[in-house]
Write an enzyme that holds these catalytic residues in place. Structure first.
Site, PDB file in Angstrom:
ATOM      1  N   SER A  17      13.712  63.029  16.805  1.00 49.23           N
ATOM      2  CA  SER A  17      13.807  62.442  18.149  1.00 49.23           C
ATOM      3  C   SER A  17      12.608  62.752  19.049  1.00 49.23           C
ATOM      4  CB  SER A  17      15.073  62.957  18.817  1.00 49.23           C
ATOM      5  OG  SER A  17      15.063  62.613  20.174  1.00 49.23           O
ATOM      6  N   THR A  75      23.505  60.524  19.706  1.00 49.35           N
ATOM      7  CA  THR A  75      22.976  59.540  18.759  1.00 49.35           C
ATOM      8  C   THR A  75      23.840  59.508  17.502  1.00 49.35           C
ATOM      9  OG1 THR A  75      20.964  58.681  17.728  1.00 49.35           O
ATOM     10  CG2 THR A  75      21.235  61.085  17.694  1.00 49.35           C
ATOM     11  N   LYS A  79      28.022  58.209  18.557  1.00 52.23           N
ATOM     12  CA  LYS A  79      28.085  57.379  19.770  1.00 52.23           C
ATOM     13  C   LYS A  79      29.476  56.792  20.038  1.00 52.23           C
ATOM     14  CE  LYS A  79      23.273  55.839  20.074  1.00 52.23           C
ATOM     15  NZ  LYS A  79      22.367  54.683  20.172  1.00 52.23           N
ATOM     16  N   GLY A 144      25.394  49.325  16.411  1.00 54.70           N
ATOM     17  CA  GLY A 144      25.501  49.836  17.777  1.00 54.70           C
ATOM     18  C   GLY A 144      24.422  49.312  18.702  1.00 54.70           C
TER      19      GLY A 144
HETATM   20  P1  NAP Z   1      23.441  50.725  12.941  1.00 58.02           P
HETATM   21  O1  NAP Z   1      24.591  50.949  13.870  1.00 58.02           O
HETATM   22  O2  NAP Z   1      23.438  51.352  11.598  1.00 58.02           O
HETATM   23  O3  NAP Z   1      23.305  49.118  12.786  1.00 58.02           O
HETATM   24  C1  NAP Z   1      22.405  48.476  11.937  1.00 58.02           C
HETATM   25  C2  NAP Z   1      23.110  47.278  11.324  1.00 58.02           C
HETATM   26  O4  NAP Z   1      22.178  46.514  10.557  1.00 58.02           O
HETATM   27  C3  NAP Z   1      24.230  47.712  10.358  1.00 58.02           C
HETATM   28  O5  NAP Z   1      25.370  46.887  10.558  1.00 58.02           O
HETATM   29  C4  NAP Z   1      23.566  47.486   9.021  1.00 58.02           C
HETATM   30  O6  NAP Z   1      24.477  47.300   7.958  1.00 58.02           O
HETATM   31  C5  NAP Z   1      22.780  46.220   9.315  1.00 58.02           C
HETATM   32  N1  NAP Z   1      21.789  45.944   8.288  1.00 58.02           N
HETATM   33  C6  NAP Z   1      21.128  46.812   7.480  1.00 58.02           C
HETATM   34  N2  NAP Z   1      20.300  46.139   6.645  1.00 58.02           N
HETATM   35  C7  NAP Z   1      20.443  44.824   6.943  1.00 58.02           C
HETATM   36  C8  NAP Z   1      19.856  43.649   6.435  1.00 58.02           C
HETATM   37  N3  NAP Z   1      18.975  43.686   5.419  1.00 58.02           N
HETATM   38  N4  NAP Z   1      20.207  42.468   6.960  1.00 58.02           N
HETATM   39  C9  NAP Z   1      21.125  42.416   7.969  1.00 58.02           C
HETATM   40  N5  NAP Z   1      21.737  43.492   8.471  1.00 58.02           N
HETATM   41  C10 NAP Z   1      21.390  44.691   7.980  1.00 58.02           C
HETATM   42  O7  NAP Z   1      22.086  51.176  13.632  1.00 58.02           O
HETATM   43  P2  NAP Z   1      21.728  51.059  15.194  1.00 58.02           P
HETATM   44  O8  NAP Z   1      22.089  52.310  15.890  1.00 58.02           O
HETATM   45  O9  NAP Z   1      22.241  49.771  15.707  1.00 58.02           O
HETATM   46  O10 NAP Z   1      20.116  51.054  15.090  1.00 58.02           O
HETATM   47  C11 NAP Z   1      19.420  49.956  14.526  1.00 58.02           C
HETATM   48  C12 NAP Z   1      17.917  50.183  14.659  1.00 58.02           C
HETATM   49  O11 NAP Z   1      17.558  50.192  16.039  1.00 58.02           O
HETATM   50  C13 NAP Z   1      17.450  51.535  14.088  1.00 58.02           C
HETATM   51  O12 NAP Z   1      16.194  51.349  13.475  1.00 58.02           O
HETATM   52  C14 NAP Z   1      17.309  52.396  15.329  1.00 58.02           C
HETATM   53  O13 NAP Z   1      16.361  53.437  15.165  1.00 58.02           O
HETATM   54  C15 NAP Z   1      16.814  51.358  16.336  1.00 58.02           C
HETATM   55  N6  NAP Z   1      17.104  51.732  17.730  1.00 58.02           N
HETATM   56  C16 NAP Z   1      16.054  51.771  18.587  1.00 58.02           C
HETATM   57  C17 NAP Z   1      16.279  52.091  19.917  1.00 58.02           C
HETATM   58  C18 NAP Z   1      15.119  52.130  20.877  1.00 58.02           C
HETATM   59  O14 NAP Z   1      15.252  52.729  21.951  1.00 58.02           O
HETATM   60  N7  NAP Z   1      14.004  51.492  20.568  1.00 58.02           N
HETATM   61  C19 NAP Z   1      17.592  52.367  20.370  1.00 58.02           C
HETATM   62  C20 NAP Z   1      18.645  52.307  19.452  1.00 58.02           C
HETATM   63  C21 NAP Z   1      18.388  51.981  18.126  1.00 58.02           C
HETATM   64  P3  NAP Z   1      24.792  48.558   6.981  1.00 58.02           P
HETATM   65  O15 NAP Z   1      25.291  49.655   7.881  1.00 58.02           O
HETATM   66  O16 NAP Z   1      25.828  48.026   6.060  1.00 58.02           O
HETATM   67  O17 NAP Z   1      23.499  48.925   6.320  1.00 58.02           O
END
Ligand code: NAP
Length: 301
Positions: A17, A75, A79, A144
């Site tokens: 982080s 995180t 969450k 999320g």
């Molecule tokens: P998450 O809750 O795990 O959600 C990601 C989703 O994408 C899951 O449903 C996952 O399915 C799906 N997925 C994975 N591979 C895929 C593919 N090839 N095609 C379509 N869907 C797919 O994660 P999150 O917390 O939402 O975070 C997502 C990304 O955003 C991460 O890289 C995180 O670091 C980033 N993020 C950035 C910020 C920022 O401030 N910039 C803030 C929050 C999050 P499965 O679980 O089945 O793999």
């Protein structure tokens, strides 16, 4: 001198982080006697943290007394799980069903907030000058972060949102919420990336973690990208994912998610220290600049 107030991040893992850099830089710059520490908490340890007075141990092995703990970022994977310990929730946690900030007002009163969506909107609106009004949007991933992004897009008046996730039920859950909360917004949970109709949208947002690892594929094929498209990737490390590289090469506008991280951090800081900010007339712009330079320095390391 009084002991410092303790803020921090709970998750599993947390070592990657950048939040500690941002918040500790702000505490130092504004003269606040507080420190932001990283706490690796396993799912089975969450209840103990919220329901008992046991001390916490940070990633450096140092103790933190519960009585000194004022607020935490939350995180993956906590969450959603923290919601049941909250006495009060901000409106953003209702759509996202997740909190990324908790404040220990007192032993029996814990507040929960979600600043991810606000961070996303602020970055696009303030820095990138992108309006959401009447835009057609395609979203990859329905986890999320996607919920926080969709809540803001719908609130700020997009025309349509199409979502693709490997697990369709997750996309459907989000579109069901859009229909209920934002009936004026058209929404589609689609079966494939091709059905997102990227060629016909204004904004493509990657909310999957695909692109974080060097071996990850680019989910979108070159013919889908067009010059009128804005591609936003929530990933900020690496700074340029394969998706962003391709989109740039094809003449689209692009951005990674570093600004979203920055602005969610700024909003979190406002929630951590509202009285100090008010009493000392600290401007939000000053907080943004302190945190922006801390983040830039941390990423450069
Ligand atoms: P998450 O809750 O795990 O959600 C990601 C989703 O994408 C899951 O449903 C996952 O399915 C799906 N997925 C994975 N591979 C895929 C593919 N090839 N095609 C379509 N869907 C797919 O994660 P999150 O917390 O939402 O975070 C997502 C990304 O955003 C991460 O890289 C995180 O670091 C980033 N993020 C950035 C910020 C920022 O401030 N910039 C803030 C929050 C999050 P499965 O679980 O089945 O793999």
């Amino acid at each position: 001198m009084n002991l410092p107030k303790i803020y921090g991040l709970i998750g599993y893992p947390v070592k990657h982080s950048y939040s500690a850099f941002m918040h500790n830089a702000a505490f130092k710059a504004f003269g606040i006697n507080a420190e932001y520490r990283l706490f690796e908490i396993k799912p089975e340890e969450l209840e103990k943290l919220f329901l008992t007075d046991s001390a916490l141990v940070d990633v450096n092995g140092e103790l933190a007394l519960k009585a000194d703990l004022v607020g935490l970022n939350v995180t993956i994977p906590h969450k959603e799980a923290v919601l049941k310990y909250l006495s009060w929730r901000s409106s953003e946690t209702k759509f996202t069903e997740a909190a990324n900030v908790v404040i220990f007002k007192n032993k029996n009163y814990i507040e929960g907030w979600n600043t991810d969506g606000l961070g996303f909107h602020k970055h696009l609106a303030k820095d990138l000058k992108i309006s959401f009004v009447n835009k057609k949007v395609a979203i990859l991933g329905a986890g999320g972060a996607a919920k926080a992004v969709v809540d803001q897009l719908a609130k700020k008046g997009v025309k349509s949102i199409a979502i693709y996730d490997v697990e369709k039920s997750r996309s459907v859950k989000i579109t069901d919420k859009i229909i209920k909360e934002y009936p004026a917004v058209e929404s589609f949970a689609v079966d494939s990336i091709a059905e997102l109709n990227i060629a016909g949208v204004d904004l493509l947002i990657n909310c999957t973690p695909v692109g974080m690892k060097a071996e990850d594929p680019c989910l979108v094929s070159p013919e889908m990208i067009h010059r009128g498209l804005f591609v936003y990737d929530l990933i900020y490390n690496p700074a340029q994912t394969k998706l962003l590289k391709l989109a740039k090469e094809k003449g689209a506008q692009v951005s990674n998610g570093l600004g979203m991280l920055l602005y969610q951090g700024v909003r979190t800081f406002e929630i951590f220290e509202p009285d100090f900010i008010k009493e000392n007339e600290i401007s939000i712009n000053d907080i943004v600049e302190v945190m922006r330079s801390a983040l830039t320095e941390a990423i450069g390391k």
